[in-house]
Every structure is written in structure tokens, then in C-alpha cells.
Scaffold this active site. Structure first.
Site, PDB file in Angstrom:
ATOM      1  N   ASP A 385      87.090  29.054  56.132  1.00  0.00           N
ATOM      2  CA  ASP A 385      86.497  29.583  54.534  1.00  0.00           C
ATOM      3  C   ASP A 385      87.435  28.960  53.752  1.00  0.00           C
ATOM      4  OD1 ASP A 385      85.506  30.809  52.421  1.00  0.00           O
ATOM      5  OD2 ASP A 385      86.824  32.702  52.705  1.00  0.00           O
ATOM      6  N   ASP A 578      88.532  35.585  55.473  1.00  0.00           N
ATOM      7  CA  ASP A 578      89.152  36.702  55.015  1.00  0.00           C
ATOM      8  C   ASP A 578      88.390  37.637  54.216  1.00  0.00           C
ATOM      9  OD1 ASP A 578      88.849  35.169  52.787  1.00  0.00           O
ATOM     10  OD2 ASP A 578      90.801  35.982  52.034  1.00  0.00           O
ATOM     11  N   ASP A 582      82.594  37.189  55.710  1.00  0.00           N
ATOM     12  CA  ASP A 582      83.085  36.460  56.933  1.00  0.00           C
ATOM     13  C   ASP A 582      82.801  37.250  58.234  1.00  0.00           C
ATOM     14  OD1 ASP A 582      83.863  34.124  55.096  1.00  0.00           O
ATOM     15  OD2 ASP A 582      85.924  35.187  54.876  1.00  0.00           O
TER      16      ASP A 582
END
Length: 685
Positions: A385, A578, A582
Site C-alpha cells: 500500500d 495498514d 487492507d
């Protein structure tokens, strides 16, 4: 839609739990509501195995720091040495027959009785072939042919080996125990006008607690005081103190280094970051690595085979050897039994994984089980990410450009308008530090959906938003603004373009080094997935060396990308994230890695590995630790098998005595232990 400079060319992400969402409109966020999905993959997790055999005994022979733990072995050693002295150096007529037998029997009992008890317990549960039964049988055989010293020595050195193993396991668990020691036992809570000392478990959300200098925070909370410096090493492995200001979060287990402070409790103790970490670490040993499970299953088959081979070594020579001597072949069989004990294998493998988990926790990385160390060592594709993982997730004003207006006055005007908004972009603008912080007041503020804000400041009509806002009001502006990649807020005062501010998320200082370290440690491909617009995503990827990047993604798009990657069976995929969104991708990957400092609960619960420092460079550190652990485990397997095979052959051929077998067995165990402990002294940064 909040009254904000909404629908700028790209919206920053909401902090903490909604990082990296696609928010082009802010009206229709593609949120994935944080499914707390647990791994569909199993990695042969040992908690399904229940470790239902004696090969899984924990070698816990008491607290190695307690002298009482060593008393049985010392007693047996002294009696054994005295017996050997009477046999060979101080020969006496009384030390014969039943006296000699009783003496050695007494010297055997301190170390032998626990093994006999374990053997009997095993028989009750139909576990007939264990290392305990092998040791007990070897002792009985030695005593039956009058080799009393050897019988005692077998058990004494076995017990000594167990003590070394127990001490090694406790040392390997040292970092975990240090983590357990940070658990605060009391909290000073404000009740009825005074601070009362109570158990942290009894403090409710919203109550105020006080933490003095040098004390640990007992609960997670919001800083009410002006700020303080904290030692966060117990939670993050980071030795550098961290400054936490008013309104920011303090986590349970952090040590206050400065003045007396007050916190507003934000979580119950059972839900605190510290309690969550403790639970993760304490349960780590329940998830066995494939190698560990393989060795334990092997021991279940290997031990009975060895037993029957030893029996064959006594019986078969009777029919094929011309001058058969029962005592000689029984002795060979006993040597065979002693050296074949699988204890060195059974303990050295989990000890290696304990060491790896301990070394990782010392570096601020929490592995939820030895199985994930195995998988992490094989990772060749890392998908990340962007916001909160490779960037700070905190948006700041990077540049201010004005036309015919003083920058300070320009920012005072813009801040006055943005103070009426709760949008992350507005927050970034209002936190900008100016030389003359004298506040202005905005009135008649209205939101123009999908464009931005309109209001009156100091008698002037002010527009703040995206370029669509200026086009809506037919206000001319510099066309080069449209080519700016970062998020911008354009401002017009009294119908004329006045300037713009550029807002961007800061790339983490170690992001570029992290990507390079991953490539240096066997990662063939690094991929970045983001909800940010593609131009920003590509710019960040290029600046830090990411191989491939995709922007403008909804949470379900990230899942689709990872699913596509996993169609290639050669790829072992780690996903790092995080946010709440996700969680599904973390569950889908071969190994999910969560940023634990600022990450959402859903991401941390779903992940297999948690990085407490929020540093992407720790991804490579986790890979290094995993590979070092794997190397040590296989070195121990090779060492144990090779030495045991050699001495087994020597024993069967009558070329090794029981003394040599005992020393060889204990020696292999000690070498394996010392090798496993090496990881505790390694540096990985």
C-alpha cells in the site's frame, strides 16, 4: 460531503483506519468496511495439530535461574563420581554386591525418576515410543548387565542436556519475556477529584489518568498535557525517544521520560495496543513451522524404528554369529538406543524458531508464528500500500505560490476559510505555520459540492478549492497549474486568481532504502497499489525505486491485483498495508504484513507479521531474520543426522562405548543449541 475544499484534483486519505482509499469524489468512497478476515491459507499451522504426542514436550525443567533446578543433577553427579572413585581409585571391600547396586541406584534417582514418571505417563496415554522410554530402557539394560556407572551417566548427561536446552529456550524467549515485563500493574485514575491507584483493567474509556516521569503508560490514551518525550522501545524496538504532543496518542507500555502528564483513556486495557501485542507474541509458539512439524512427525516414526532395530541388534546375531555373547550384543543395542535419542532434533528445531521470533521482536517485528518465518524466507514478490506504508499518511503544505499578495496574508485568509472544514486537506492547511499567526474570521461559508468552499474573510469574497471551482465562476488562472501532480488548493479573492498551495504526503525517510534492501534480499518484484491518482502513485514509485505501481484503485481492485499475481505459482507474495481496507488483501496474500504503530485493528488482527515501528525498512529486516532462522534450523538438522548416523554405525559395530554414545548425544544437542542461539547475537539492520 463536508464543507471543505472538496473534490480537489485528488483527495488525501483520512488518517488511521481509512488510509489509501480511493476518494476522487469524497461523495462515494469505495470503503471495504474492514472485514476481519482471517487467513484462508494454513501454512500447516500447528494449532490445528494440538501437538498430540510426547515429542512436543516443552523441556521445561524449571527456572534456569534458580539453583534448585540444578540440585538433582549436581546430586547425581557427586554420587556418580564418588561411586567411580570407589570402583577405580579407593577400592573397598564394602563397595560390592548390593551396596554398590544401591549406591548407583540412589545416584540415578534424582535425574532418573522424572524420566521414569514421564515414561509411565506416556504408557497410560499409549505413547510407548518416546525419548523418555528410550532413556529408561537404556538405563534398565545397563543396570541389568552390571554397567551401573554407564546407566547413571546416560540419565545424568541427558538431564544436563535438558537443563542446557531449558536455559537456551528461556534465553531465546528473553525478548518476549521482556515484552511481558512492560505490562503495567497499576494506573492513577482521576476520580472524585483525586488520583486513585487502581488496576488498569478497571479504568473506563474517557477517564483521565496521570503518568509521572519514569512511569509506563498503563493504557492507550489521548495526550491532555502539552506533551512529553517517551521511550517506545518495548513496543517498537526503537531506542530513539519519541516526542508526543497534546492531542496525539500515547500507547500502553510507553515510558514517560519527562514531566507529569495526563491522558484521556481511549481504550480498555484488554483492547490496548500492549495487550494486543502480548496476545500475539504469547500465541506465536502455537503456530508451528512446516519444518518443525515435519521433524516432530519424523520423531514419531523414527523412535519406534530405532527401538526395533535395537531389538534386532540383540536377537539377529544369535542366528548369524558363530560365537554369540548376549551381554556384548545387548551392550551394543544399548549404545544404539542412547545415541538414537531424537531429543537434540526435537528441541533444536523449535529453539531455532524461538530465536527467530525473539530476534524479530527485538527489532520491533512481531511474527505470529514460526510458520510465517518459513514463508517470509521464501517471499519473492512484495506488494505494498502507499499511504501509511511508504508515505507518512500525514499531509502537509509543501509550497505556497501567490500572485500580487503577501504569502502570510494569503495563508491567513485561506486558513480562516479552511478552519470551517474537517477535511484532511483543510487540516493540512490550518496546521501550516505562518510568521504572523493572528487569526482572521470567515463568515457566510458555504460548500459548493464537488468544487470547494466559498466565504467572506475580512470583507472579501474568497473561493478555495480545485480548478473546477474557478472555472465555475469564470475566473482565469495560470493553465500550468493543471499539470501539477500533487494535490492543490487554488484561491481566488474578489473574483481574481490569487494563488495556490501544494499539499503532499511525505515519503518515509527509509522508503527508498527499504525497496533497495528488499531487492538485495531476494525480492524480485516490488509492486505498489494505491487509491491515489495514478500520477501521484507513479511519481512516488519512481522516486523510491518501486518496480510497478497502480493508482486510482478501489479496495476490491487491490484484491483483484493480488489474486492475479498469485495465479503465478512461482510467486510467494507478501502484502504490506495498514488500513481497514487492507484487511482482505492481507488475508489473501501468502504472508500479510501490517504497519502496527498507526495501522488499523482489522489490519493488525488479519496480518501474519506486525511491524511496530511503521518503518518499511523492517520488511527487509524480517526477510533477513527469516532466512537466518531457516539456515540455522537446517544446519541443526544436518548436524544431528550426520553425527548420529556415524555414531550409530560405530555403536552397532562395537566400536563405540556407552560413554562415547552419551557424550556424542549430549554434544550434538549442545552444538545445536549453541548454533540456534547465534541468531540472538546477529544484527540485521
Amino acid at each position: 460531503m463536508s464543507a471543505s475544499c472538496c473534490d480537489h484534483d485528488e483527495k488525501p486519505k483520512a488518517p488511521a483506519t481509512t488510509k489509501d482509499h480511493t476518494d476522487h469524489d469524497h461523495d462515494h468512497k469505495g470503503h471495504a468496511h474492514g472485514h476481519d478476515t482471517h487467513k484462508g491459507h494454513n501454512h500447516d499451522e500447528g494449532h490445528n495439530d494440538h501437538d498430540d504426542d510426547h515429542a512436543d514436550h516443552d523441556h521445561d525443567h524449571g527456572d534456569p535461574s534458580s539453583f534448585r533446578t540444578y540440585v538433582p543433577a549436581i546430586t547425581s553427579l557427586l554420587l556418580l563420581l564418588m561411586g567411580i572413585g570407589f570402583d577405580h581409585f579407593f577400592k573397598s571391600s564394602f563397595f560390592t554386591g548390593w551396596v554398590r547396586f544401591v549406591w548407583y541406584a540412589l545416584s540415578y534417582m534424582p535425574v532418573g525418576w522424572p524420566v521414569i514418571k514421564e515414561t509411565l505417563e506416556g504408557f497410560k496415554s499409549k505413547q510407548f515410543f518416546t525419548e523418555f522410554s528410550l532413556m529408561a530402557l537404556a538405563m534398565l539394560g545397563a543396570f541389568s548387565i552390571g554397567e551401573y556407572p554407564e546407566g547413571v551417566a546416560v540419565m545424568l548427561f541427558y538431564a544436563v542436556g535438558e537443563l542446557f536446552q531449558s536455559a537456551a529456550v528461556n534465553r531465546a524467549k528473553g525478548n518476549i519475556k521482556a515484552l511481558l515485563d512492560v505490562r503495567p500493574h497499576t494506573a492513577a485514575v482521576l476520580r472524585e477529584g483525586t488520583y486513585q491507584t487502581v488496576a488498569p483493567e478497571s479504568v473506563d474509556i474517557g477517564e483521565t489518568i496521570q503518568i509521572r516521569s519514569g512511569e509506563k503508560a498503563p493504557l492507550d490514551g489521548e495526550m491532555l498535557s502539552n506533551g512529553s518525550s517517551f521511550n517506545t522501545s518495548a513496543l517498537t524496538g526503537e531506542s530513539k525517544p519519541k516526542n508526543i504532543n497534546q492531542g496525539e496518542t500515547v500507547l500502553a507500555g510507553m515510558v514517560n521520560l519527562d514531566k507529569v502528564i495526563e491522558l484521556k483513556v481511549s481504550r480498555k486495557f484488554a483492547d490496548s495496543s500492549l495487550a494486543r501485542i502480548l496476545d500475539l507474541v504469547q500465541n506465536a509458539s502455537s503456530r508451528k513451522a512446516k519444518t518443525e512439524l515435519m521433524i516432530r512427525r519424523f520423531a514419531q516414526v523414527y523412535t519406534p524404528i530405532v527401538f526395533f532395530l535395537a531389538m534386532a541388534l540383540v536377537v539377529l546375531p544369535y542366528v548369524i554369529v558363530e560365537h554369540y555373547v548376549f551381554r556384548e550384543w545387548l551392550y551394543r543395542a544399548l549404545v544404539f538406543l542412547v545415541i538414537s535419542c531424537p531429543c537434540a532434533l526435537v528441541i533444536s528445531i523449535p529453539l531455532g524458531y524461538f530465536g527467530g521470533i525473539g530476534a524479530a521482536s527485538r527489532n520491533g517485528i512481531l511474527f505470529k508464528g514460526g510458520n510465517y518465518l518459513d514463508v517470509m524466507a521464501k517471499v519473492n514478490t512484495v506488494v505494498m500500500d502507499k499511504t501509511g506504508t511508504l508515505t507518512e499518511g500525514v499531509f502537509e503544505v509543501q509550497d505556497v505560490q501567490t500572485t500580487g499578495m503577501d504569502k502570510t496574508e494569503f495563508m491567513r485568509t485561506l486558513i480562516a476559510l479552511e478552519q470551517k472544514s474537517t477535511h484532511p486537506i483543510a487540516k493540512a492547511v490550518t496546521q501550516f505555520v505562518i510568521d504572523n499567526p493572528q487569526a482572521l474570521e470567515a463568515t457566510d461559508v458555504e460548500e459548493i459540492s464537488g468544487h470547494g468552499l466559498k466565504g467572506t474573510v475580512n470583507g472579501a469574497t474568497v473561493l478555495a478549492g480545485n480548478t473546477k471551482l474557478l472555472r465555475k465562476f469564470d475566473i482565469a488562472y495560470d493553465a500550468t497549474i493543471d499539470s501539477i501532480v500533487e494535490t492543490i488548493v487554488v484561491v481566488a479573492i474578489n473574483g481574481a486568481y490569487t494563488g495556490h498551495v501544494t499539499i503532499a504526503d511525505q515519503i518515509k525517510t527509509d522508503a527508498q532504502a527499504a525497496v533497495k534492501a528488499m531487492h538485495d534480499n531476494g525480492v524480485n518484484q516490488t509492486i505498489m497499489l494505491s487509491g491515489d491518482k495514478s500520477a501521484i502513485t507513479q511519481k512516488v514509485a519512481q522516486s523510491i525505486g518501486i518496480d510497478t505501481a497502480y493508482g486510482d484503485l478501489l479496495p476490491e481492485d487491490k484484491v483483484a491485483h493480488v489474486e492475479k499475481i498469485k495465479t503465478d505459482p512461482s510467486k510467494v507474495v507478501a502484502f504490506v498495508g495498514d488500513g481497514v481496507n487492507d484487511a482482505p488483501v492481507l488475508a489473501l496474500s501468502d504472508v500479510g504484513i501490517a504497519m502496527g504503530g498507526m495501522g488499523s485493528d482489522a489490519a493488525i488482527e488479519t496480518a501474519d507479521v506486525v511491524i511496530q515501528t511503521d518503518q518499511p525498512s523492517k520488511i527487509a529486516t524480517a526477510i533477513k531474520i527469516s532466512k537466518a532462522t531457516k539456515h540455522i534450523v537446517w544446519q541443526n538438522i544436518g548436524l544431528a543426522f550426520s553425527v548420529k548416523a556415524i555414531v550409530l554405525l560405530l555403536g552397532a559395530g562395537g566400536l563405540a562405548t556407552m560413554w562415547e554414545a552419551v557424550f556424542a548425544d549430549v554434544g550434538v544437542a549442545l552444538l545445536a543449541i549453541l548454533n540456534a542461539m547465534r541468531i540472538q547475537r546477529m544484527t540485521f539492520d
